[in-house]
Scaffold this motif. Structure first.
Motif, PDB file in Angstrom:
ATOM      1  N   ILE A   8       9.253  14.698  10.128  1.00 30.73           N
ATOM      2  CA  ILE A   8       9.738  13.404  10.050  1.00 30.73           C
ATOM      3  C   ILE A   8      10.820  13.050  11.357  1.00 30.73           C
ATOM      4  O   ILE A   8      10.652  12.287  11.967  1.00 30.73           O
ATOM      5  N   ARG A   9      11.698  14.182  11.185  1.00 29.65           N
ATOM      6  CA  ARG A   9      12.861  13.988  12.285  1.00 29.65           C
ATOM      7  C   ARG A   9      12.029  14.157  13.883  1.00 29.65           C
ATOM      8  O   ARG A   9      12.302  13.279  14.887  1.00 29.65           O
ATOM      9  N   CYS A  10      10.791  14.979  13.757  1.00 29.06           N
ATOM     10  CA  CYS A  10      10.330  15.206  15.080  1.00 29.06           C
ATOM     11  C   CYS A  10       9.653  13.830  15.614  1.00 29.06           C
ATOM     12  O   CYS A  10       9.701  13.601  16.642  1.00 29.06           O
ATOM     13  N   GLU A  11       8.767  13.283  14.543  1.00 30.15           N
ATOM     14  CA  GLU A  11       8.256  11.872  14.854  1.00 30.15           C
ATOM     15  C   GLU A  11       9.090  10.859  15.205  1.00 30.15           C
ATOM     16  O   GLU A  11       8.772  10.033  16.122  1.00 30.15           O
ATOM     17  N   ALA A  12      10.129  10.894  14.391  1.00 29.17           N
ATOM     18  CA  ALA A  12      11.163   9.689  14.599  1.00 29.17           C
ATOM     19  C   ALA A  12      11.716   9.857  15.921  1.00 29.17           C
ATOM     20  O   ALA A  12      12.058   8.981  16.623  1.00 29.17           O
ATOM     21  N   THR A  13      12.038  11.339  16.476  1.00 27.63           N
ATOM     22  CA  THR A  13      12.809  11.421  17.678  1.00 27.63           C
ATOM     23  C   THR A  13      11.635  10.807  18.870  1.00 27.63           C
ATOM     24  O   THR A  13      12.190  10.045  19.681  1.00 27.63           O
ATOM     25  N   ALA A  14      10.666  11.071  18.610  1.00 27.39           N
ATOM     26  CA  ALA A  14       9.598  10.703  19.660  1.00 27.39           C
ATOM     27  C   ALA A  14       9.465   9.155  19.619  1.00 27.39           C
ATOM     28  O   ALA A  14       9.639   8.597  20.817  1.00 27.39           O
ATOM     29  N   GLY A  34       0.550   9.816   9.761  1.00 26.39           N
ATOM     30  CA  GLY A  34      -0.721   9.959   9.430  1.00 26.39           C
ATOM     31  C   GLY A  34      -0.799   9.698   8.040  1.00 26.39           C
ATOM     32  O   GLY A  34      -1.416  10.344   6.941  1.00 26.39           O
ATOM     33  N   ILE A  35       0.367   8.960   7.344  1.00 31.31           N
ATOM     34  CA  ILE A  35       0.465   8.633   5.866  1.00 31.31           C
ATOM     35  C   ILE A  35       0.675   7.127   5.834  1.00 31.31           C
ATOM     36  O   ILE A  35       1.031   6.475   6.892  1.00 31.31           O
ATOM     37  N   ARG A  36       0.710   6.730   4.590  1.00 26.29           N
ATOM     38  CA  ARG A  36       1.090   5.114   4.352  1.00 26.29           C
ATOM     39  C   ARG A  36       2.605   5.200   4.263  1.00 26.29           C
ATOM     40  O   ARG A  36       3.386   5.961   3.649  1.00 26.29           O
ATOM     41  N   ALA A  37       3.073   3.995   4.547  1.00 29.31           N
ATOM     42  CA  ALA A  37       4.591   3.591   4.707  1.00 29.31           C
ATOM     43  C   ALA A  37       5.250   4.018   2.956  1.00 29.31           C
ATOM     44  O   ALA A  37       6.303   4.778   3.082  1.00 29.31           O
ATOM     45  N   PRO A  38       4.322   3.456   2.103  1.00 30.95           N
ATOM     46  CA  PRO A  38       5.200   3.950   0.648  1.00 30.95           C
ATOM     47  C   PRO A  38       5.350   5.405   0.286  1.00 30.95           C
ATOM     48  O   PRO A  38       6.211   5.856  -0.074  1.00 30.95           O
ATOM     49  N   SER A  39       4.477   6.261   1.016  1.00 31.79           N
ATOM     50  CA  SER A  39       4.494   7.606   0.888  1.00 31.79           C
ATOM     51  C   SER A  39       5.832   8.130   1.572  1.00 31.79           C
ATOM     52  O   SER A  39       6.248   9.188   1.175  1.00 31.79           O
ATOM     53  N   LEU A  40       6.126   7.741   2.762  1.00 28.65           N
ATOM     54  CA  LEU A  40       6.906   7.967   3.492  1.00 28.65           C
ATOM     55  C   LEU A  40       8.522   7.971   2.726  1.00 28.65           C
ATOM     56  O   LEU A  40       9.422   8.753   2.803  1.00 28.65           O
ATOM     57  N   TYR A  41       8.516   7.181   1.739  1.00 29.77           N
ATOM     58  CA  TYR A  41       9.884   6.802   1.155  1.00 29.77           C
ATOM     59  C   TYR A  41      10.130   7.988   0.031  1.00 29.77           C
ATOM     60  O   TYR A  41      11.034   8.272  -0.550  1.00 29.77           O
ATOM     61  N   ALA A  42       8.907   8.795  -0.307  1.00 28.75           N
ATOM     62  CA  ALA A  42       9.128   9.890  -1.139  1.00 28.75           C
ATOM     63  C   ALA A  42       9.865  11.051  -0.380  1.00 28.75           C
ATOM     64  O   ALA A  42      10.446  11.874  -0.987  1.00 28.75           O
ATOM     65  N   LEU A  47      14.923   3.395   6.444  1.00 27.61           N
ATOM     66  CA  LEU A  47      15.162   3.602   7.767  1.00 27.61           C
ATOM     67  C   LEU A  47      16.820   4.046   7.911  1.00 27.61           C
ATOM     68  O   LEU A  47      16.881   4.728   9.164  1.00 27.61           O
ATOM     69  N   HIS A  48      17.751   3.479   7.481  1.00 20.45           N
ATOM     70  CA  HIS A  48      18.941   3.960   7.577  1.00 20.45           C
ATOM     71  C   HIS A  48      19.056   5.603   7.425  1.00 20.45           C
ATOM     72  O   HIS A  48      19.813   6.228   8.142  1.00 20.45           O
ATOM     73  N   ALA A  49      18.477   6.238   6.523  1.00 23.56           N
ATOM     74  CA  ALA A  49      18.231   7.468   6.254  1.00 23.56           C
ATOM     75  C   ALA A  49      17.586   8.267   7.473  1.00 23.56           C
ATOM     76  O   ALA A  49      18.101   9.364   7.899  1.00 23.56           O
ATOM     77  N   VAL A  50      16.512   7.614   7.922  1.00 29.14           N
ATOM     78  CA  VAL A  50      15.932   8.166   9.222  1.00 29.14           C
ATOM     79  C   VAL A  50      17.040   8.009  10.365  1.00 29.14           C
ATOM     80  O   VAL A  50      16.970   9.134  11.291  1.00 29.14           O
TER      81      VAL A  50
END
Length: 193
Positions: A8-14, A34-42, A47-50
């Protein structure tokens, strides 16, 4: 491919470096993973956490870079390496750098520790100067202001005069070093016998 905090950090950085911190969205991040947005919240609370994840990553990377660049150097050589390294980091990582700028919340111990480690490394790189109390704070603020101001203007396209931006930055660094001269620790001179 497995989704975890490192990925997540790597993709968010890019994404943040490509689109800017304000252009970072949970939907785009989920798509990059490659996932759905609701799955990211797991994995993250939003966005503040990212953004916090990016800030912690950036602080650690800048601190390690400054430590590496200034190792074995002192005085003007250390300050030149520090300022150029700081500028290069901010230029190469604009989204991550922007995530690092807010003052961390008082309740966020990890973020505050990251800031403190960076400040300690910056102070250590200034060991060739006698800086105590408010003078140390003034110098650190001045150093950060010079680099941040230049990088901000540079990234916004405001410095598009044909004169080399690198030459201008070098001029600023040398001017900053002249300001530090009264604080320089002078090597003792050998006494004549």
């Amino acid at each position: 491919m497995k989704v975890d905090i490192d990925r997540i950090r790597c993709e968010a950085t890019a994404l943040a470096n490509r689109n800017g911190i304000d252009g970072l969205s949970m939907n785009d991040l989920a798509a990059a993973l490659g996932i759905r947005a609701p799955s990211l919240y797991a994995h993250v609370d939003g966005l503040h956490a990212v953004r916090r994840l990016l800030a912690l990553h950036g602080l650690a990377e800048l601190e390690r870079g400054v430590a590496r660049l200034t190792a074995g150097k002192s005085g003007a050589d250390a300050v030149r390496a520090l300022m150029n390294g700081y500028r290069n980091f901010a230029r190469k990582n604009p989204g991550v750098y922007a995530a690092m700028l807010p003052t961390p919340p008082r309740t966020d111990g990890a973020w505050r520790e990251g800031v403190d480690r960076l400040v300690q490394t910056l102070v250590a790189s200034l060991h060739g100067y006698r800086l105590e109390g408010p003078d140390r704070v003034h110098v650190l603020r001045g150093l950060r202001s010079v680099v941040h101001g230049f990088v901000s203007l540079e990234s916004s396209g405001a410095l598009n005069n044909p004169v080399s931006r690198d030459a201008s930055f070098e001029w600023l660094v040398e001017a900053f070093l002249r300001m530090l001269e009264p604080f320089e620790v002078k090597a003792p001179t050998a006494r004549r016998k």
